[in-house]
Design an enzyme around this catalytic site. Sequence first.
Site, PDB file in Angstrom:
ATOM      1  N   ASP A 165       0.775  -1.216  -0.205  1.00 49.77           N
ATOM      2  CA  ASP A 165      -0.302  -0.267  -0.002  1.00 49.77           C
ATOM      3  C   ASP A 165       1.101   1.121  -0.143  1.00 49.77           C
ATOM      4  O   ASP A 165       0.082   2.131   0.190  1.00 49.77           O
ATOM      5  CB  ASP A 165      -0.816   0.184   1.426  1.00 49.77           C
ATOM      6  CG  ASP A 165      -0.460  -0.257   2.359  1.00 49.77           C
ATOM      7  OD1 ASP A 165       1.113  -0.192   2.347  1.00 49.77           O
ATOM      8  OD2 ASP A 165      -1.121   0.004   3.418  1.00 49.77           O
ATOM      9  N   SER A 166       2.269   1.124   0.336  1.00 48.44           N
ATOM     10  CA  SER A 166       3.503   2.490   0.016  1.00 48.44           C
ATOM     11  C   SER A 166       3.049   2.671  -1.834  1.00 48.44           C
ATOM     12  O   SER A 166       3.056   3.996  -2.294  1.00 48.44           O
ATOM     13  CB  SER A 166       4.772   1.947  -0.047  1.00 48.44           C
ATOM     14  OG  SER A 166       4.479   0.812  -1.042  1.00 48.44           O
TER      15      SER A 166
ATOM     16  N   ASP B  49      -0.547  -5.845  -0.303  1.00 53.28           N
ATOM     17  CA  ASP B  49      -1.566  -5.428   0.642  1.00 53.28           C
ATOM     18  C   ASP B  49      -2.653  -5.644   1.078  1.00 53.28           C
ATOM     19  O   ASP B  49      -3.568  -5.130  -0.195  1.00 53.28           O
ATOM     20  CB  ASP B  49      -1.269  -4.332   0.819  1.00 53.28           C
ATOM     21  CG  ASP B  49       0.313  -4.108   1.601  1.00 53.28           C
ATOM     22  OD1 ASP B  49       0.915  -4.750   2.406  1.00 53.28           O
ATOM     23  OD2 ASP B  49       1.276  -3.170   1.519  1.00 53.28           O
TER      24      ASP B  49
ATOM     25  N   LYS C  84      -1.141  -9.486   2.665  1.00 55.28           N
ATOM     26  CA  LYS C  84      -0.554  -9.417   3.694  1.00 55.28           C
ATOM     27  C   LYS C  84      -1.104  -8.259   4.725  1.00 55.28           C
ATOM     28  O   LYS C  84      -1.776  -7.301   4.405  1.00 55.28           O
ATOM     29  CB  LYS C  84       0.567  -8.653   3.423  1.00 55.28           C
ATOM     30  CG  LYS C  84       1.983  -8.136   4.350  1.00 55.28           C
ATOM     31  CD  LYS C  84       3.397  -6.902   3.804  1.00 55.28           C
ATOM     32  CE  LYS C  84       3.020  -6.239   3.589  1.00 55.28           C
ATOM     33  NZ  LYS C  84       2.622  -4.810   4.244  1.00 55.28           N
TER      34      LYS C  84
ATOM     35  N   GLU D 102      -1.816  -6.171   7.993  1.00 50.89           N
ATOM     36  CA  GLU D 102       0.101  -4.740   9.279  1.00 50.89           C
ATOM     37  C   GLU D 102      -1.401  -5.426  11.006  1.00 50.89           C
ATOM     38  O   GLU D 102      -2.403  -5.959  10.854  1.00 50.89           O
ATOM     39  CB  GLU D 102      -0.881  -3.660   9.456  1.00 50.89           C
ATOM     40  CG  GLU D 102      -0.141  -3.648   8.338  1.00 50.89           C
ATOM     41  CD  GLU D 102       0.449  -1.806   7.815  1.00 50.89           C
ATOM     42  OE1 GLU D 102      -0.113  -1.227   8.876  1.00 50.89           O
ATOM     43  OE2 GLU D 102       1.213  -1.530   7.336  1.00 50.89           O
TER      44      GLU D 102
ATOM     45  N   GLU E  81       9.194  -4.266   9.864  1.00 46.89           N
ATOM     46  CA  GLU E  81      10.327  -2.851  10.106  1.00 46.89           C
ATOM     47  C   GLU E  81      10.169  -1.937  11.060  1.00 46.89           C
ATOM     48  O   GLU E  81      10.110  -1.633  11.589  1.00 46.89           O
ATOM     49  CB  GLU E  81       8.319  -2.553   9.158  1.00 46.89           C
ATOM     50  CG  GLU E  81       8.371  -1.070   8.662  1.00 46.89           C
ATOM     51  CD  GLU E  81       7.268  -0.665   7.543  1.00 46.89           C
ATOM     52  OE1 GLU E  81       7.169  -0.860   7.536  1.00 46.89           O
ATOM     53  OE2 GLU E  81       8.158   0.400   6.930  1.00 46.89           O
TER      54      GLU E  81
HETATM   55  O1  KIV Z   1       3.331  -1.285   1.535  1.00 47.42           O
HETATM   56  C1  KIV Z   1       4.814  -1.428   1.716  1.00 47.42           C
HETATM   57  O2  KIV Z   1       5.892  -0.915   1.432  1.00 47.42           O
HETATM   58  C2  KIV Z   1       5.033  -1.929   2.459  1.00 47.42           C
HETATM   59  C3  KIV Z   1       6.992  -2.843   3.040  1.00 47.42           C
HETATM   60  C4  KIV Z   1       7.356  -1.699   3.796  1.00 47.42           C
HETATM   61  C5  KIV Z   1       6.485  -4.519   3.835  1.00 47.42           C
HETATM   62  O3  KIV Z   1       4.538  -2.710   3.478  1.00 47.42           O
END
Ligand code: KIV
Length: 279
Positions: free
Chosen positions: A44-45, A83, A112, A114, A181
């Site tokens: 989600d970055s 994500d 993924k 969190e 992280e």
């Molecule tokens: O969204 C992302 O890029 C991430 C990484 C920082 C692990 O979750």
Amino acid sequence: MHKTVQDIINMKKEKKKISVITSYDYTLASLCDKAGIDILLVGDSAGMVMLGYENTISVTMDQMCIFTESVNRARKNSLIVSDLPFMSYQVSIEDAINNSGKLIKAGADAVKLEGGAVMAETINEIVNIGIPVMGHIGLQPQTTVLSQGYKVQGKTKDTAMRLIEDAKELEDAGVFSIALEMVSHEVTQIISETVNVPIIGIGSGVKCDGQVLVVQDLLGMYNKIKPKFAKRYMNLAEDIEKSLADYKKDVESSVFPAKEHWFSMKEEELEKLREEIGS
Ligand code: KIV
């Protein structure tokens, strides 16, 4: 056949390091896949590096599905993990399962999310229906930034204990790996040695089973934030800016396009045309 979740689990057993890179679009994902990267993480970055948001909070399910579809069209060998964005899994287990299913339909092999112990039940329910899950503890960009900003995690005995417990709970809940992280490298080593699933570090030192970086950081394309841990392998932004300035100059001076860039008619057809229009 591309890599599977089981291949990734086996890499820890075989003491082979796992390479993970974020991917959001067809072109870069093709290059990452070709380079033999083990996991393409549709993180989600994307909200920050692709969409220009301040943080990851605004990213939507629809956006994550579009990024996942683009990466899936490019991949031949890597595993794809996508994500679950903020608030797509926290409200109810039903939401979490439905949204995990959407990412799988878009082309992800795993999702993924969190959170530590608090997410164990949700993770367990997703895993039970057959969708592999990667956990994510330590700095959790969707929420840690709301209360603390970007800070190293696990620097005191108590916070370190919490992280170790979280990792164990995620393993018990059925994750196939855990992203860790910005955790102090001492705690990272303990966690990697304590749990059996691969630990994928970002800013957490070398004692992990694998590493993940944001592709724009690695290539030197995103300059808004420059985390200490993000090794730059090139300064692509500089090269791109120079190429664009050269292009502008060439357009303005008619150096571009040159003969090799355009298309011509046959001479006799041109003659006929000239006769027809009387020129
Ligand atoms: O969204 C992302 O890029 C991430 C990484 C920082 C692990 O979750």
